[in-house]
Design a protein around this motif. Structure first.
Motif, PDB file in Angstrom:
ATOM      1  N   LEU A  93     -26.412   3.560 -32.184  1.00 50.95           N
ATOM      2  CA  LEU A  93     -26.589   4.533 -32.792  1.00 50.95           C
ATOM      3  C   LEU A  93     -25.708   5.713 -32.271  1.00 50.95           C
ATOM      4  CD1 LEU A  93     -29.961   4.146 -31.983  1.00 50.95           C
ATOM      5  CD2 LEU A  93     -29.569   3.956 -34.138  1.00 50.95           C
ATOM      6  N   ARG A  94     -25.268   5.229 -31.036  1.00 53.94           N
ATOM      7  CA  ARG A  94     -24.052   5.729 -30.732  1.00 53.94           C
ATOM      8  C   ARG A  94     -22.831   6.246 -31.975  1.00 53.94           C
ATOM      9  NH1 ARG A  94     -21.189   9.862 -30.229  1.00 53.94           N
ATOM     10  NH2 ARG A  94     -19.929  10.805 -28.258  1.00 53.94           N
ATOM     11  N   LYS A  95     -22.780   5.661 -32.230  1.00 54.71           N
ATOM     12  CA  LYS A  95     -21.466   5.313 -33.427  1.00 54.71           C
ATOM     13  C   LYS A  95     -22.046   6.553 -34.424  1.00 54.71           C
ATOM     14  CE  LYS A  95     -19.839   0.997 -32.005  1.00 54.71           C
ATOM     15  NZ  LYS A  95     -18.868  -0.643 -32.593  1.00 54.71           N
ATOM     16  N   ALA A  96     -22.935   6.352 -34.802  1.00 56.35           N
ATOM     17  CA  ALA A  96     -23.630   7.355 -36.013  1.00 56.35           C
ATOM     18  C   ALA A  96     -23.458   8.776 -35.551  1.00 56.35           C
ATOM     19  CB  ALA A  96     -25.079   6.765 -35.924  1.00 56.35           C
ATOM     20  N   PHE A  97     -23.007   9.068 -34.570  1.00 55.99           N
ATOM     21  CA  PHE A  97     -23.778   9.852 -33.737  1.00 55.99           C
ATOM     22  C   PHE A  97     -22.014  11.033 -34.442  1.00 55.99           C
ATOM     23  CE2 PHE A  97     -22.956  14.049 -30.961  1.00 55.99           C
ATOM     24  CZ  PHE A  97     -24.649  14.582 -31.368  1.00 55.99           C
TER      25      PHE A  97
END
Length: 310
Positions: free
Chosen positions: A227-231
Motif C-alpha cells: 500500500l505504501r508503494k502505491a502512494f
C-alpha cells in the motif's frame, strides 16, 4: 443508545454529520471538516462537562426522540445491518458503538476492525408511523466514508511518523499539561475518520492517496508495504492532508494557556519526523458541550494559519 453497554443516549446536533435521512448534501465542505469549527451559540453551564468525564452521553441529533426509541427496540437488527453494509460496500469489518435517533432514521457510529483504522457512520431509515426499521436500505455519505478510509490508510502507511506525533502529545499529557477526548467519546460520537484523542485526519483533493485506496478496495488484505508503494509521492500536496489538532487543558479549572499554546506551535514547526500535512490547532479549556461534543469556547486559542509540513 450505547451498543456496548446498551445504554440509551439522549441525542441532538452534530456539526460534521447528517441530521437525518433527507435533505443531505453528499459533498461536504472541506473547510468545515478541516477546522471542525462549530458555530453553535455558547452552551449553558449545565451542558458543560469536563472532557475527561465525557463519553458521549447527552449527545443529541435533531428530531430524534421517536426514532431513538424505535432504534432501541431493534438494536440487534441495526447492528447486523451496519456490519453487512460496510462489509459488502467497503470491504471492511466494523464494530457498531452507538446508534442515535435522528429525523427519519438513526445514525450508526462505527469503528473499523484492524487496519486501516478509522471511525465513520451510516444511516438506517426508520418509518415512524409504522415503527419500522428499514435495515435493507442502510446508506452512507460516500464522501465521508471514503475520506475516513483514506485517512486510515494514511495512518497505516505512515505509522512511524504518526507514532512520533502521538508520542509528543502523550508526553505533554504525562506532564499534566494537556489532555484529549476519551476513546469512549470518539467511539460513541466520533465519525471523523482516522482519529486519536488529540487529532483527526481529513483529506482534500489528494491524488497521491487515491491509488492506495483503489488497491485496498481491490484487496483489503494487501500488505502495508505494498500500500505504501502505491502512494504517489510526486503527486502529494501537504495542503490537502489536514491534521486537525484539538487539545484541552488538563487542569479542570484552567483557561487555555497562551504560553503553552505558543510552545506547542513552535514544537510542531520544529519537528521533522512527524507526518507531512497541513496542521490546524486549537487549545480549549477543560470543558466540552455534552449535546454537540464541541470543545470550542469563547476562550479557545486558535491557530489562524496552518502549519504546512512538506
Amino acid at each position: 443508545m450505547n451498543i456496548r453497554p446498551r445504554i440509551m443516549l439522549t441525542i441532538i446536533g452534530i456539526s460534521l454529520i447528517l441530521v437525518g435521512c433527507s435533505g443531505i448534501n453528499s459533498t461536504k465542505n472541506y473547510q468545515e471538516s478541516k477546522k471542525a469549527k462549530e458555530t453553535q451559540a455558547a452552551p449553558s453551564e449545565e451542558l458543560l462537562i469536563n472532557v475527561q468525564d465525557y463519553t458521549g452521553e447527552g449527545y443529541e441529533l435533531p428530531y430524534g426522540k421517536v426514532t431513538d426509541k424505535i432504534a432501541a427496540e431493534n438494536l440487534d437488527l441495526i447492528e447486523e445491518a451496519a456490519i453487512k453494509f460496510f462489509k459488502e460496500k467497503y470491504r471492511t469489518y466494523v464494530t457498531v458503538h452507538n446508534v442515535v435517533g435522528a429525523k427519519d432514521g438513526a445514525t450508526m457510529f462505527v469503528e473499523s476492525k484492524g487496519e486501516p483504522h478509522f471511525y465513520t457512520y451510516a444511516v438506517v431509515p426508520i418509518d415512524e408511523l409504522e415503527k419500522k426499521v428499514m435495515t435493507g436500505k442502510v446508506w452512507a455519505d460516500e464522501f465521508q466514508v471514503e475520506n475516513a478510509i483514506k485517512g486510515g490508510l494514511c495512518g497505516m502507511i505512515f505509522k512511524e511518523e504518526f507514532n512520533q506525533l502521538n508520542d509528543y502529545f502523550d508526553s505533554l499529557a504525562a506532564e499534566g499539561q494537556i489532555t484529549g477526548r476519551t476513546y469512549e467519546a470518539i467511539q460513541n460520537v466520533g465519525g471523523k475518520g482516522f482519529s486519536t484523542p488529540y487529532y483527526f485526519i481529513s483529506i482534500g483533493n489528494e491524488a497521491a492517496i487515491q491509488p492506495v485506496y483503489d488497491l485496498f478496495m481491490k484487496n483489503p488484505d494487501e500488505s502495508a508495504e505494498n500500500l505504501r508503494k502505491a502512494f504517489e509521492d510526486n503527486s502529494f500536496s501537504a495542503e490537502n492532508l489536514f491534521i486537525n489538532i484539538q487539545l484541552f487543558m488538563a487542569d479542570k479549572n484552567a483557561n487555555p494557556d497562551k504560553k503553552l499554546f505558543d510552545q506547542i506551535i513552535k514544537d510542531l514547526e520544529d519537528m521533522t519526523s512527524i507526518p507531512r500535512g497541513s496542521y490546524s490547532f486549537v487549545l480549549n479549556d477543560n470543558f466540552i458541550d455534552k449535546q454537540s461534543s464541541s470543545g470550542m469556547g469563547d476562550n479557545s486559542l486558535d491557530l489562524l494559519k496552518d502549519i504546512i509540513k512538506e
